[in-house]
Design a protein around this motif. Structure first.
Motif, PDB file in Angstrom:
ATOM      1  N   GLU A   7       0.815  -1.221   0.000  1.00 42.23           N
ATOM      2  CA  GLU A   7       0.000   0.000   0.000  1.00 42.23           C
ATOM      3  C   GLU A   7       0.848   1.270   0.000  1.00 42.23           C
ATOM      4  N   LYS A   8       1.943   1.260   0.752  1.00 44.57           N
ATOM      5  CA  LYS A   8       2.771   2.467   0.884  1.00 44.57           C
ATOM      6  C   LYS A   8       3.433   2.882  -0.423  1.00 44.57           C
TER       7      LYS A   8
ATOM      8  N   SER B 259      -8.548   8.020  -0.100  1.00 40.22           N
ATOM      9  CA  SER B 259      -7.317   8.594   0.433  1.00 40.22           C
ATOM     10  C   SER B 259      -7.322  10.115   0.312  1.00 40.22           C
TER      11      SER B 259
ATOM     12  N   TYR C 146      -0.963   7.132  -1.665  1.00 42.77           N
ATOM     13  CA  TYR C 146      -0.833   6.793  -0.242  1.00 42.77           C
ATOM     14  C   TYR C 146      -0.589   8.087   0.540  1.00 42.77           C
TER      15      TYR C 146
END
Length: 212
Positions: free
Chosen positions: A126-127, A165, A132
């Motif tokens: 994910e990072k 996000s 992100y």
């Protein structure tokens, strides 16, 4: 998609420092010096073969563009486009997106384009997604008061993740499209991937994210 390694790419990139800026950290806060005319600065993070950035530069000569690509074997194709058809309002960077804050000063950038970024679908990666939280905080710093992000992708999962996000990190989401090319707008400048996918009838998702 696997990129064919071009062992000669590094030498070719280094041979053209007028197009591929070799020391971007030294230009932080002074990017207008590499262009003939001082104009709003737009950057594309992960430009691929450069079809979008060169197309935008032709369409918008009143904007200065920087295309950033980490893979040298891909970047040389964008370089070839500039060698064939020089565009004085385009420069390239052979660098990694995680280092953006080292290359651009606070408020220096008007628009950041995220086109068909790697979705990194596994949770443990994910990072690495360019939407992100850590990336979004960097973008906020670099964008001018009226600046914003423009995102395009064919990946529904990444698009949904990015909308969430953006919302969670203080962005206002505008101009959302769930089928960008369903509008029939022929003026849209496409990336290589976008052209390929849209020609197959695949949906292209797009939105803008503006810091509050």
């Amino acid at each position: 998609m696997r990129v064919r390694h071009k062992p000669w790419a590094k030498d070719k990139i280094e041979a053209h420092p007028n197009w591929v800026i070799s020391d971007p950290a030294s230009m932080k806060g002074s990017w207008q010096k590499v262009f003939p005319v001082e104009q709003p600065l737009h950057i594309e993070v992960g430009m691929g073969k450069g079809q979008f950035i060169t197309g935008m530069a032709k369409k918008h000569p009143d904007v200065n563009f920087i295309g950033m690509e980490f893979q040298g074997s891909v970047l040389v194709e964008a370089l070839d486009k500039l060698l064939e058809t020089p565009l004085e309002n385009v420069r390239l960077l052979h660098n990694n997106a995680k280092d953006l804050a080292e290359y651009f000063a606070e408020g220096e950038v008007e628009v950041i384009y995220l086109n068909f970024s790697d979705p990194w679908p596994k949770k443990r990666h994910e990072k690495r997604r360019l939407t992100y939280s850590s990336f979004l905080e960097t973008y906020k710093t670099l964008l001018s008061k009226e600046g914003h992000i423009e995102l395009k992708t064919d990946n529904q999962g990444l698009f949904e993740y990015s909308l969430e996000s953006f919302s969670d990190h203080g962005f206002i989401i505008r101009n959302v499209s769930l089928d960008l090319h369903g509008t029939g707008d022929l003026s849209i400048v496409k990336t290589e991937y976008e052209e390929k996918f849209s020609n197959k009838g695949q949906r292209i998702y797009r939105c803008e994210a503006w810091p509050k």
